[in-house]
Design a protein around this motif. Structure first.
Motif, PDB file in Angstrom:
ATOM      1  N   ILE A   5       0.851  -1.191   0.000  1.00  0.00           N
ATOM      2  CA  ILE A   5       0.000   0.000   0.000  1.00  0.00           C
ATOM      3  C   ILE A   5       0.883   1.236   0.000  1.00  0.00           C
ATOM      4  O   ILE A   5       1.770   1.384   0.846  1.00  0.00           O
ATOM      5  N   SER A   6       0.663   2.130  -0.948  1.00  0.00           N
ATOM      6  CA  SER A   6       1.470   3.356  -1.012  1.00  0.00           C
ATOM      7  C   SER A   6       0.647   4.618  -0.780  1.00  0.00           C
ATOM      8  O   SER A   6       1.217   5.692  -0.563  1.00  0.00           O
ATOM      9  N   CYS A  49      -5.846   3.308  -1.727  1.00  0.00           N
ATOM     10  CA  CYS A  49      -5.974   4.045  -2.982  1.00  0.00           C
ATOM     11  C   CYS A  49      -5.033   3.508  -4.059  1.00  0.00           C
ATOM     12  O   CYS A  49      -5.405   3.393  -5.227  1.00  0.00           O
ATOM     13  N   THR A  50      -3.805   3.202  -3.631  1.00  0.00           N
ATOM     14  CA  THR A  50      -2.723   2.907  -4.568  1.00  0.00           C
ATOM     15  C   THR A  50      -1.823   1.817  -4.001  1.00  0.00           C
ATOM     16  O   THR A  50      -1.544   1.802  -2.800  1.00  0.00           O
ATOM     17  N   LEU A  51      -1.380   0.918  -4.875  1.00  0.00           N
ATOM     18  CA  LEU A  51      -0.393  -0.091  -4.502  1.00  0.00           C
ATOM     19  C   LEU A  51       0.926   0.192  -5.214  1.00  0.00           C
ATOM     20  O   LEU A  51       0.925   0.669  -6.359  1.00  0.00           O
ATOM     21  N   GLY A  56       8.634  -0.687  -7.838  1.00  0.00           N
ATOM     22  CA  GLY A  56       8.535   0.687  -7.358  1.00  0.00           C
ATOM     23  C   GLY A  56       7.548   1.545  -8.120  1.00  0.00           C
ATOM     24  O   GLY A  56       7.606   2.783  -8.025  1.00  0.00           O
ATOM     25  N   VAL A  57       6.631   0.928  -8.858  1.00  0.00           N
ATOM     26  CA  VAL A  57       5.647   1.662  -9.645  1.00  0.00           C
ATOM     27  C   VAL A  57       4.345   1.754  -8.856  1.00  0.00           C
ATOM     28  O   VAL A  57       3.802   0.738  -8.404  1.00  0.00           O
ATOM     29  N   ASP A  58       3.831   2.965  -8.688  1.00  0.00           N
ATOM     30  CA  ASP A  58       2.555   3.166  -8.014  1.00  0.00           C
ATOM     31  C   ASP A  58       1.412   2.986  -9.006  1.00  0.00           C
ATOM     32  O   ASP A  58       1.399   3.627 -10.069  1.00  0.00           O
ATOM     33  N   VAL A  59       0.438   2.137  -8.659  1.00  0.00           N
ATOM     34  CA  VAL A  59      -0.702   1.854  -9.526  1.00  0.00           C
ATOM     35  C   VAL A  59      -1.984   2.135  -8.751  1.00  0.00           C
ATOM     36  O   VAL A  59      -2.233   1.521  -7.704  1.00  0.00           O
TER      37      VAL A  59
END
Length: 297
Positions: A5-6, A49-51, A56-59
């Motif tokens: 989770i990012s 919201c974002t993984l 290292g890529v936020d999706v």
């Protein structure tokens, strides 16, 4: 290890600012009024919201995340389709505005209301799109409109343990992944169907817009064998617009939504790419796989 989770209730998971802590405590969503509406399988509020992938890529995995900055994507598309200087107004209130030819009526869930449309043949409901934005003329009458679909991506595995840990101020691993297959199997056919419905609309002169995270668009290109041939916006056009969370802005701050790129093609180009021979593997891959197993490989 799965994707981590990012963005958690809009903020970085390690953000200990009073604003971020309050959002997690109340399960609030900073991208829409009220609580987060994304749910886990057991109906618990997800807050994710974002993984961030292992690379290292936020999706973005929640479409509501793409509505940041007061539905920035709608204003961006209005400016693209109808020219700069338009004013977005909830569809039910648009007739109260001063009609100067720059009023754009917005129809969608939570803003302007969804349009009432008939069901398709056999009860199919495939007419519905997430948003319709309509340019009004100086008499307040419909001039033209475009339709907008907004999609993030579904997940595989689970980030539940990490979600629970973050609510308690600690960390835990995930088994979460991203369901890239679903992009091709579900989303592309829907876009083609809805695009063909809109092609029959005389006032839909620029086609269907599709908003998604950049990695999802990249998955489309991979599925159809490369970047599609580009065309001007026109009836029967399909315009991809990709967005991602921008750089970190510090504690207590939500990251801006940043436009990445736009590609406009036609429904025929996408349909041909899906059904055609682009992106096929090397010849005899099945035979080679069988022979490898037979040889004990």
């Amino acid at each position: 290890m799965g994707a981590n989770i990012s963005e958690f209730f809009g903020y970085a998971p390690d953000d200990r600012s009073p604003t971020a802590v309050a959002a997690r405590s109340a399960f609030d969503c900073p991208f829409q009024p009220g609580q987060c509406t994304k749910r886990l399988r057991d109906k618990a509020i997800a807050g994710t919201c974002t993984l961030r992938t292992g690379k290292g890529v936020d999706v973005v995995i929640c479409p509501i995340r793409l509505y940041g900055q007061n539905h920035k994507i709608l204003q961006d598309i209005a400016d693209e389709a109808f020219g700069a200087g338009t004013r977005l107004v909830d569809g039910k209130q648009a007739h109260h505005e001063h009609q100067d030819g720059r009023v754009v009526a917005v129809f969608g869930k939570g803003r302007g209301g969804e349009l009432r449309l008939p069901r398709g043949a056999g009860g199919r409901g495939g007419y519905f799109v997430d948003w319709v934005i309509a340019l009004l003329d100086t008499d307040g009458e419909l001039d033209e409109f475009v339709a907008i679909e907004v999609q993030s991506i579904d997940t595989t595995g689970s980030y539940r343990d990490q979600r629970d840990a973050l609510l308690e101020g600690r960390w835990a691993p995930t088994t979460a992944g991203l369901n890239w297959e679903n992009v091709a199997k579900r989303i592309l056919p829907q876009l083609l169907y809805k695009g063909n419905v809109l092609r029959r609309e005389h006032r839909c002169r620029k086609g269907l817009f599709f908003v998604c995270p950049t990695p999802v668009y990249d998955s489309f290109e991979n599925r159809i064998g490369g970047k599609p041939q580009e065309f001007p916006q026109q009836p029967g056009a399909l315009t991809f617009r990709s967005y991602d969370p921008g750089p970190d802005k510090g504690e207590g701050q939500v990251r801006d939504l940043v436009f990445n790129r736009q590609v406009t093609t036609t429904l025929e180009q996408v349909a041909t790419a899906i059904a055609g021979t682009q992106g096929l593997p090397d010849p005899n891959v099945y035979a080679k796989a069988i022979e490898q197993v037979l040889k004990g490989g």
